[in-house]
Scaffold this motif. Sequence first.
Motif, PDB file in Angstrom:
ATOM      1  N   THR A 167       0.832  -1.211   0.000  1.00 35.42           N
ATOM      2  CA  THR A 167       0.000   0.000   0.000  1.00 35.42           C
ATOM      3  C   THR A 167       0.862   1.254   0.000  1.00 35.42           C
ATOM      4  N   GLY A 168       2.012   1.173   0.677  1.00 35.92           N
ATOM      5  CA  GLY A 168       2.907   2.330   0.703  1.00 35.92           C
ATOM      6  C   GLY A 168       3.422   2.673  -0.687  1.00 35.92           C
ATOM      7  N   PHE A 169       3.809   1.649  -1.453  1.00 36.95           N
ATOM      8  CA  PHE A 169       4.284   1.877  -2.816  1.00 36.95           C
ATOM      9  C   PHE A 169       3.181   2.432  -3.702  1.00 36.95           C
ATOM     10  N   MET A 170       1.988   1.857  -3.592  1.00 37.56           N
ATOM     11  CA  MET A 170       0.876   2.335  -4.416  1.00 37.56           C
ATOM     12  C   MET A 170       0.534   3.793  -4.080  1.00 37.56           C
ATOM     13  N   ASN A 171       0.462   4.065  -2.793  1.00 35.45           N
ATOM     14  CA  ASN A 171       0.143   5.424  -2.352  1.00 35.45           C
ATOM     15  C   ASN A 171       1.226   6.405  -2.796  1.00 35.45           C
ATOM     16  N   SER A 172       2.492   5.981  -2.679  1.00 36.08           N
ATOM     17  CA  SER A 172       3.600   6.851  -3.075  1.00 36.08           C
ATOM     18  C   SER A 172       3.573   7.119  -4.572  1.00 36.08           C
ATOM     19  N   PHE A 173       3.298   6.076  -5.358  1.00 36.14           N
ATOM     20  CA  PHE A 173       3.266   6.244  -6.815  1.00 36.14           C
ATOM     21  C   PHE A 173       2.173   7.230  -7.228  1.00 36.14           C
ATOM     22  N   ILE A 174       0.981   7.044  -6.655  1.00 33.77           N
ATOM     23  CA  ILE A 174      -0.135   7.936  -6.992  1.00 33.77           C
ATOM     24  C   ILE A 174       0.168   9.362  -6.542  1.00 33.77           C
ATOM     25  N   MET A 175       0.765   9.492  -5.355  1.00 35.40           N
ATOM     26  CA  MET A 175       1.115  10.826  -4.853  1.00 35.40           C
ATOM     27  C   MET A 175       2.134  11.501  -5.757  1.00 35.40           C
ATOM     28  N   VAL A 176       3.164  10.754  -6.180  1.00 35.57           N
ATOM     29  CA  VAL A 176       4.207  11.332  -7.032  1.00 35.57           C
ATOM     30  C   VAL A 176       3.605  11.801  -8.357  1.00 35.57           C
ATOM     31  N   VAL A 177       2.772  10.949  -8.978  1.00 35.83           N
ATOM     32  CA  VAL A 177       2.160  11.317 -10.261  1.00 35.83           C
ATOM     33  C   VAL A 177       1.257  12.542 -10.093  1.00 35.83           C
ATOM     34  N   LEU A 317       6.352  15.770  -2.312  1.00 35.35           N
ATOM     35  CA  LEU A 317       6.983  14.901  -3.310  1.00 35.35           C
ATOM     36  C   LEU A 317       8.186  14.165  -2.739  1.00 35.35           C
ATOM     37  N   SER A 318       8.907  14.821  -1.839  1.00 29.84           N
ATOM     38  CA  SER A 318      10.098  14.185  -1.245  1.00 29.84           C
ATOM     39  C   SER A 318       9.722  13.037  -0.319  1.00 29.84           C
ATOM     40  N   GLN A 319       8.595  13.166   0.359  1.00 28.17           N
ATOM     41  CA  GLN A 319       8.214  12.154   1.349  1.00 28.17           C
ATOM     42  C   GLN A 319       8.017  10.768   0.743  1.00 28.17           C
ATOM     43  N   PRO A 320       7.217  10.601  -0.339  1.00 33.63           N
ATOM     44  CA  PRO A 320       7.058   9.251  -0.891  1.00 33.63           C
ATOM     45  C   PRO A 320       8.357   8.667  -1.434  1.00 33.63           C
ATOM     46  N   ILE A 321       9.223   9.545  -1.995  1.00 33.15           N
ATOM     47  CA  ILE A 321      10.512   9.048  -2.482  1.00 33.15           C
ATOM     48  C   ILE A 321      11.351   8.545  -1.319  1.00 33.15           C
ATOM     49  N   SER A 325      12.541   4.620  -0.785  1.00 34.50           N
ATOM     50  CA  SER A 325      13.950   4.279  -0.593  1.00 34.50           C
ATOM     51  C   SER A 325      14.160   3.551   0.728  1.00 34.50           C
ATOM     52  N   GLN A 326      13.405   3.946   1.734  1.00 32.44           N
ATOM     53  CA  GLN A 326      13.531   3.312   3.046  1.00 32.44           C
ATOM     54  C   GLN A 326      13.007   1.884   3.020  1.00 32.44           C
ATOM     55  N   GLN A 327      11.938   1.650   2.256  1.00 30.88           N
ATOM     56  CA  GLN A 327      11.311   0.334   2.246  1.00 30.88           C
ATOM     57  C   GLN A 327      11.890  -0.595   1.184  1.00 30.88           C
ATOM     58  N   MET A 328      12.707  -0.076   0.288  1.00 30.95           N
ATOM     59  CA  MET A 328      13.196  -0.892  -0.814  1.00 30.95           C
ATOM     60  C   MET A 328      13.986  -2.104  -0.326  1.00 30.95           C
ATOM     61  N   ASN A 329      14.836  -1.894   0.695  1.00 34.53           N
ATOM     62  CA  ASN A 329      15.620  -3.010   1.228  1.00 34.53           C
ATOM     63  C   ASN A 329      14.724  -4.099   1.799  1.00 34.53           C
ATOM     64  N   ALA A 330      13.695  -3.671   2.536  1.00 35.01           N
ATOM     65  CA  ALA A 330      12.775  -4.650   3.117  1.00 35.01           C
ATOM     66  C   ALA A 330      12.036  -5.405   2.020  1.00 35.01           C
ATOM     67  N   VAL A 331      11.678  -4.705   0.948  1.00 28.43           N
ATOM     68  CA  VAL A 331      10.958  -5.353  -0.154  1.00 28.43           C
ATOM     69  C   VAL A 331      11.844  -6.386  -0.844  1.00 28.43           C
ATOM     70  N   LEU A 332      13.083  -5.996  -1.158  1.00 21.49           N
ATOM     71  CA  LEU A 332      13.993  -6.932  -1.823  1.00 21.49           C
ATOM     72  C   LEU A 332      14.294  -8.128  -0.941  1.00 21.49           C
ATOM     73  N   THR A 333      14.461  -7.875   0.374  1.00 24.56           N
ATOM     74  CA  THR A 333      14.708  -8.973   1.304  1.00 24.56           C
ATOM     75  C   THR A 333      13.523  -9.924   1.348  1.00 24.56           C
ATOM     76  N   SER A 334      12.330  -9.367   1.415  1.00 24.59           N
ATOM     77  CA  SER A 334      11.140 -10.211   1.496  1.00 24.59           C
ATOM     78  C   SER A 334      10.917 -10.985   0.207  1.00 24.59           C
ATOM     79  N   LEU A 335      11.222 -10.370  -0.939  1.00 23.84           N
ATOM     80  CA  LEU A 335      11.074 -11.075  -2.212  1.00 23.84           C
ATOM     81  C   LEU A 335      12.077 -12.219  -2.329  1.00 23.84           C
ATOM     82  N   ALA A 336      13.300 -11.987  -1.811  1.00 24.59           N
ATOM     83  CA  ALA A 336      14.281 -13.077  -1.803  1.00 24.59           C
ATOM     84  C   ALA A 336      13.801 -14.209  -0.904  1.00 24.59           C
ATOM     85  N   GLY A 337      13.239 -13.845   0.266  1.00 27.55           N
ATOM     86  CA  GLY A 337      12.681 -14.872   1.150  1.00 27.55           C
ATOM     87  C   GLY A 337      11.502 -15.573   0.519  1.00 27.55           C
TER      88      GLY A 337
END
Length: 638
Positions: A167-177, A317-321, A325-337
């Motif tokens: 939801t954070g990614f979706m919300n951030s994407f919509i906010m950025v656009v 605009l800076s906040q969702p970016i 960036s903060q959640q990217m590591n957690a996402v990649l880790t979870s996808l690897a798991g």
Amino acid sequence: MSKEPKAAGGPMRGGPKGMGKPTNIGKTIKRIAHYMKEDKWILLVVFFTIITSAGANIIGISSLQIIIDNYLQPLIQNNDSELMGGFILVLGAVAIIYLVGVISTYTFNRLMVGVSTRTLYKIRVDLFTKMEALPIKYYDTNTHGNLMSLYTNDIDTLRQVLSNSVTGFMNSFIMVVGVFTMMVIYSWQLTIIVVIMLSLMLLSVRVIGGKSANFFMKQQQEIGRVNGFIEEMIEGQKVIKVFSRQKIVIDEFELLNEELRKNATTANIFANILMPIMINLSYVLYAITAMVGGLFAINGALSIGTVIAFLQFTRTLSQPINQVSQQMNAVLTSLAGAERVLDVIDEQPEFDQGHVTMVPVEVNENNELKEVAYRTGEFAWKQVKADGSPDYTPVKGNVVFNEVTFGYEKNKTVLKGISLYAKPGQKIAFVGSTGAGKTTITNLINRFYDVPSGNISIDGIEINKIRKPDLRRSLSMVLQDTHLFTGTVRDNIRYGRLDATDEEVIAAAKLANADTFINHLEHGYDTVLKSDASNLSQGQRQLLAIARAAIAETPILILDEATSSIDTRTEKLIQKGMDRLMEGRTSFIIAHRLSTVRSAKAIMVLEHGEIIERGDHNQLIEQKGRYYELSAGLFELT
């Protein structure tokens, strides 16, 4: 000891698959989405509420321009009280818009909690179901601790991502656009400045975040190794203490823990410096935008309300970016798991092309077999002929090995051309040194492993033609390593046959000579066993395992060092019970004690995977060969 070497490769502390970067992000996301398809309407509501939440924020910020330019500035400059009513209405409308946004945010977060828990429930069910279908070889090559980390560490990281990051990614994407669109509408010149600064921020994310992600992956790998090591050491505490190896174990743990600390520290260093860099860059962006916007306002190119609204959009605009960036590591880790979990789910299950089944039958007055739907104590192998008619073969337990060659690894042969037969009701014993292949023979009878060369048949039917569940219902085992489950004593005995009555449970316990000690327990047969029955002695656990085999009433019985943990006095007490247990059953016995094997109809002496001697006790003694030497050693021990 009579255990054979483990299958190819031995235990792996790295787990089912070494933890690294996800190799196929798109495929993994698609697989996870497949588990969420039943919640598609809920996800549609989630998507709608995310749009509503983001839209409320954007509209709320845009209203600043209207409030300042149309109301605040005229009120301050002209003190026009007629505008106060409109000003209050606008503030009320903005408050309602933000309230809608708050409700929408709560709604999609609450709904995603339900979606994520249901999704993980399905994944856990599929994972556990697949593990129950995997061959024994898989467990020989993966440590229990690493397999457990799939359920705890890997699935837990996936839970966090599904609940928050999606939801954070979706919300951030919509906010950025949305925000970027409004910024272009307000001032394309200021937007160019923002794009330049955002490019620097994204470059920082890519460089620093990439390094952090790499070390987070390594951290997950080390967590799996540490978990596997801890699980292994906990199981082996008695051995560690007996040989006073605590210092060595602690040193090994410190090495593994140090690797985990290094990777975790480096990962968190990069992750922690990323956010301050991003925040400071956003402050720089804000300051530059404020100065340039102020100049535009002074020159009349932009209104004050437009500049203030633009500045707020810049901060927004800076906040969702930053969040991405903060959640990217957690996402990649979870996808690897998630890949590790899905890899196990995709593992090939136990191979089984059998078509012969075992069914209960009755024998009529013409000595013909008739299939029935209830237990009679008589069974038959059911095969379907080409014309569709059934053919029944009585289950007697006639076992034949014909030139069987087998190895756990391709280039290491454990059994070499083994041929033997066991007629119904016969007792066949295997003796020999450790690693000779005794336990391997019994592992092949129940198809824990399939035979690459030669064949094994039961009652004239090759066992690879019999369905594995039916084949295993025709035999029962008592292993050297006894395993009892959490539950009552009664339940553990009944595990051998779930439809057994309480009277049959007690009869089986008496047969194994376990009834006496069971009745001395605090709650008798209703005593709850926990932690693999740690409150019982090894001998008592072995007696319960014998009772569990007795209640199954199978035509074939396998005893792999079944009395190894029972003292000589107890062995004499239960020997008659063991004889009654084996009466009328084809029994395969692996034992070192002479008293256990000397009554066998045939004794096979194995060395290096070959039968070097065979015969009954007296015949082998007269040969004065290997069995005679083993017997002499046993005599000396007793």
